[in-house]
Design a protein around this motif. Structure first.
Motif, mmCIF file in Angstrom:
data_model
loop_
_atom_site.group_PDB
_atom_site.id
_atom_site.type_symbol
_atom_site.label_atom_id
_atom_site.label_comp_id
_atom_site.label_asym_id
_atom_site.label_seq_id
_atom_site.Cartn_x
_atom_site.Cartn_y
_atom_site.Cartn_z
ATOM 1 N N GLY A 7 0.809 -1.209 0.000
ATOM 2 C CA GLY A 7 0.000 0.000 0.000
ATOM 3 C C GLY A 7 0.845 1.263 0.000
ATOM 4 N N PRO A 8 0.183 2.409 0.025
ATOM 5 C CA PRO A 8 0.921 3.673 0.056
ATOM 6 C C PRO A 8 1.485 3.960 1.452
ATOM 7 C CG PRO A 8 -1.418 4.103 0.060
ATOM 8 C CD PRO A 8 -1.253 2.619 -0.084
ATOM 9 N N PHE A 9 2.569 4.714 1.464
ATOM 10 C CA PHE A 9 3.227 5.115 2.707
ATOM 11 C C PHE A 9 3.370 6.627 2.739
ATOM 12 C CE2 PHE A 9 4.203 0.738 2.767
ATOM 13 C CZ PHE A 9 4.582 0.393 4.062
ATOM 14 N N LEU A 10 3.174 7.194 3.922
ATOM 15 C CA LEU A 10 3.407 8.614 4.157
ATOM 16 C C LEU A 10 4.798 8.755 4.763
ATOM 17 C CD1 LEU A 10 2.386 11.561 4.303
ATOM 18 C CD2 LEU A 10 1.437 10.997 6.564
ATOM 19 N N ILE A 11 5.616 9.615 4.158
ATOM 20 C CA ILE A 11 7.018 9.759 4.557
ATOM 21 C C ILE A 11 7.309 11.230 4.816
ATOM 22 C CG2 ILE A 11 9.405 9.446 3.782
ATOM 23 C CD1 ILE A 11 7.639 7.372 1.745
ATOM 24 N N ARG A 12 7.909 11.511 5.971
ATOM 25 C CA ARG A 12 8.317 12.889 6.304
ATOM 26 C C ARG A 12 9.636 13.183 5.602
ATOM 27 N NH1 ARG A 12 7.826 13.085 11.679
ATOM 28 N NH2 ARG A 12 6.077 14.519 11.634
ATOM 29 N N ARG A 67 -5.896 9.205 5.108
ATOM 30 C CA ARG A 67 -6.666 7.980 5.360
ATOM 31 C C ARG A 67 -8.125 8.184 4.937
ATOM 32 N NH1 ARG A 67 -4.959 2.981 7.692
ATOM 33 N NH2 ARG A 67 -7.009 3.029 8.610
ATOM 34 N N ARG A 68 -8.632 9.376 5.130
ATOM 35 C CA ARG A 68 -10.005 9.689 4.725
ATOM 36 C C ARG A 68 -10.137 9.692 3.202
ATOM 37 N NH1 ARG A 68 -12.961 13.973 3.504
ATOM 38 N NH2 ARG A 68 -11.314 15.490 3.748
ATOM 39 N N LEU A 69 -9.047 10.016 2.506
ATOM 40 C CA LEU A 69 -9.064 10.044 1.038
ATOM 41 C C LEU A 69 -8.882 8.666 0.401
ATOM 42 C CD1 LEU A 69 -6.894 13.157 0.094
ATOM 43 C CD2 LEU A 69 -9.381 12.968 0.079
ATOM 44 N N ASN A 70 -8.555 7.650 1.190
ATOM 45 C CA ASN A 70 -8.291 6.325 0.622
ATOM 46 C C ASN A 70 -9.460 5.803 -0.208
ATOM 47 O OD1 ASN A 70 -5.737 6.206 1.722
ATOM 48 N ND2 ASN A 70 -6.346 4.974 3.472
ATOM 49 N N MET A 71 -10.663 6.046 0.247
ATOM 50 C CA MET A 71 -11.860 5.605 -0.466
ATOM 51 C C MET A 71 -12.695 6.845 -0.793
ATOM 52 S SD MET A 71 -11.372 2.355 -0.537
ATOM 53 C CE MET A 71 -12.886 1.568 -1.005
ATOM 54 N N VAL A 72 -13.130 6.941 -2.038
ATOM 55 C CA VAL A 72 -13.949 8.085 -2.464
ATOM 56 C C VAL A 72 -15.169 7.578 -3.215
ATOM 57 C CG1 VAL A 72 -12.013 9.700 -2.597
ATOM 58 C CG2 VAL A 72 -12.635 8.379 -4.614
ATOM 59 N N GLN A 73 -16.164 8.440 -3.301
ATOM 60 C CA GLN A 73 -17.372 8.088 -4.044
ATOM 61 C C GLN A 73 -17.349 8.775 -5.398
ATOM 62 O OE1 GLN A 73 -20.689 9.001 -1.428
ATOM 63 N NE2 GLN A 73 -20.780 6.829 -0.914
ATOM 64 N N GLN A 75 -20.657 5.104 -6.512
ATOM 65 C CA GLN A 75 -19.886 3.887 -6.281
ATOM 66 C C GLN A 75 -18.649 4.281 -5.465
ATOM 67 O OE1 GLN A 75 -18.474 1.940 -9.813
ATOM 68 N NE2 GLN A 75 -17.591 0.244 -8.677
ATOM 69 N N THR A 76 -18.344 3.527 -4.419
ATOM 70 C CA THR A 76 -17.160 3.779 -3.610
ATOM 71 C C THR A 76 -15.984 3.044 -4.238
ATOM 72 O OG1 THR A 76 -18.519 3.999 -1.627
ATOM 73 C CG2 THR A 76 -16.165 3.602 -1.300
ATOM 74 N N VAL A 77 -14.879 3.782 -4.443
ATOM 75 C CA VAL A 77 -13.693 3.213 -5.093
ATOM 76 C C VAL A 77 -12.435 3.608 -4.313
ATOM 77 C CG1 VAL A 77 -14.729 3.238 -7.398
ATOM 78 C CG2 VAL A 77 -13.370 5.179 -6.631
ATOM 79 N N LEU A 78 -11.381 2.843 -4.545
ATOM 80 C CA LEU A 78 -10.075 3.139 -3.981
ATOM 81 C C LEU A 78 -9.487 4.317 -4.747
ATOM 82 C CD1 LEU A 78 -7.775 2.109 -2.082
ATOM 83 C CD2 LEU A 78 -6.993 0.767 -4.022
ATOM 84 N N PHE A 79 -9.037 5.333 -4.037
ATOM 85 C CA PHE A 79 -8.444 6.513 -4.663
ATOM 86 C C PHE A 79 -6.927 6.383 -4.580
ATOM 87 C CE2 PHE A 79 -7.649 11.333 -4.232
ATOM 88 C CZ PHE A 79 -7.543 11.492 -5.597
ATOM 89 N N ASP A 89 -0.367 8.180 -6.789
ATOM 90 C CA ASP A 89 -0.029 8.163 -8.211
ATOM 91 C C ASP A 89 -0.197 9.569 -8.791
ATOM 92 O OD1 ASP A 89 -0.052 7.925 -11.026
ATOM 93 O OD2 ASP A 89 -0.922 5.919 -10.932
ATOM 94 N N PRO A 90 0.906 10.210 -9.195
ATOM 95 C CA PRO A 90 0.789 11.573 -9.715
ATOM 96 C C PRO A 90 -0.065 11.676 -10.973
ATOM 97 C CG PRO A 90 3.048 10.772 -9.903
ATOM 98 C CD PRO A 90 2.286 9.741 -9.166
ATOM 99 N N ASN A 91 -0.140 10.625 -11.787
ATOM 100 C CA ASN A 91 -1.002 10.666 -12.968
ATOM 101 C C ASN A 91 -2.472 10.702 -12.564
ATOM 102 O OD1 ASN A 91 1.116 10.689 -14.777
ATOM 103 N ND2 ASN A 91 1.107 8.483 -15.050
ATOM 104 N N VAL A 92 -2.831 9.955 -11.531
ATOM 105 C CA VAL A 92 -4.209 9.993 -11.024
ATOM 106 C C VAL A 92 -4.529 11.398 -10.503
ATOM 107 C CG1 VAL A 92 -5.761 9.131 -9.213
ATOM 108 C CG2 VAL A 92 -4.341 7.524 -10.525
ATOM 109 N N ILE A 93 -3.596 11.973 -9.749
ATOM 110 C CA ILE A 93 -3.822 13.313 -9.202
ATOM 111 C C ILE A 93 -3.976 14.327 -10.335
ATOM 112 C CG2 ILE A 93 -2.867 15.160 -7.745
ATOM 113 C CD1 ILE A 93 -3.875 12.558 -6.285
#
Length: 171
Positions: free
Chosen positions: A58-63, A100-106, A120-124, A128-132
Motif C-alpha cells: 500500500g501507500p506510505f506517508l514519509i516525512r 486515510r479519509r481520502l483512501n476511499m472516495v465516491q 460507487q465507492t472506489v479506492l483513490f 499516483d501523480p497521474n491519477v492526481i
C-alpha cells in the motif's frame, strides 16, 4: 519521474511548512526496507494491522525533514510513477488522518446524482501523480479544497500529463 529534476526539487523545497510524500509501496519490492536503506521511514496508509505483505504493497506517508531527504527519496523512486508531495502546517498526524479519509472516495455513476445508489465507492490512488493530475483537471474549487484538506499545497510530477504541477489552496 526519471531523474530528480531541478524543477520538482524546487517545487518540493518551496512547499510551506513541513513536507511529506506519499509513495505507492506496490511499485517497490520492500518499500519500508528500501526507505530505511536511504535513511527514511514511512507510515502505511492502508491495511494497518493486516498481513505485513499487504501493508508493504500500500501507500506510505514519509516525512521529508530536509532538502537532501527529498533528493534521496527521488533517487530511490527513479522512474517509478509514484510520489505526491504534501505540505502540512499541522504535522504528520493531521495529514495522516486526512489521507486515510481520502483512501476511499465516491464516484457519481450518473450526471446528476440524487440518491446513494447513484454513487460507487472506489479506492483513490492518491500516491499516483497521474491519477492526481487527471482528477485535479476535472475538480471544481470545492473538490480541490476538500482534496487538499489541511494542506496548503501539493506538488507532483505527472510526466506526459503536464510535467511538474503544484496545487495550492485557493487556486
Amino acid at each position: 519521474m526519471t531523474e530528480p529534476t531541478p524543477q520538482l526539487l524546487q517545487e518540493i523545497g518551496d512547499l510551506p511548512h513541513e513536507r511529506f510524500v506519499v509513495l505507492d509501496g506496490a511499485l517497490f519490492n520492500d518499500l519500508p526496507r528500501e526507505l530505511a536503506a536511504v535513511g527514511l521511514g514511512g507510515r502505511p496508509l492502508y491495511f494497518e494491522g493486516a498481513d505485513v505483505d499487504i501493508i508493504k504493497a500500500g501507500p506510505f506517508l514519509i516525512r521529508l525533514a530536509a532538502y537532501d531527504s527529498a533528493q534521496r527519496l527521488l533517487n530511490l523512486v527513479g522512474d517509478r510513477r509514484t510520489g505526491v508531495f504534501w505540505s502540512s502546517p499541522a504535522g504528520m498526524d493531521t495529514l495522516y488522518r486526512h489521507l486515510r479519509r481520502l483512501n476511499m472516495v465516491q464516484i457519481a455513476l450518473v450526471h446528476e446524482p440524487r440518491q446513494d445508489s447513484d454513487f460507487q465507492t472506489v479506492l483513490f490512488r492518491h500516491a499516483d501523480p497521474n491519477v492526481i493530475a487527471t482528477m485535479v483537471a476535472v475538480m471544481d474549487a470545492d473538490q480541490k479544497r476538500e482534496f487538499l484538506g489541511p494542506s496548503p499545497a501539493v506538488a507532483y510530477s505527472a510526466g506526459s500529463l503536464g510535467g511538474v504541477r503544484v496545487l495550492r489552496a485557493g487556486a
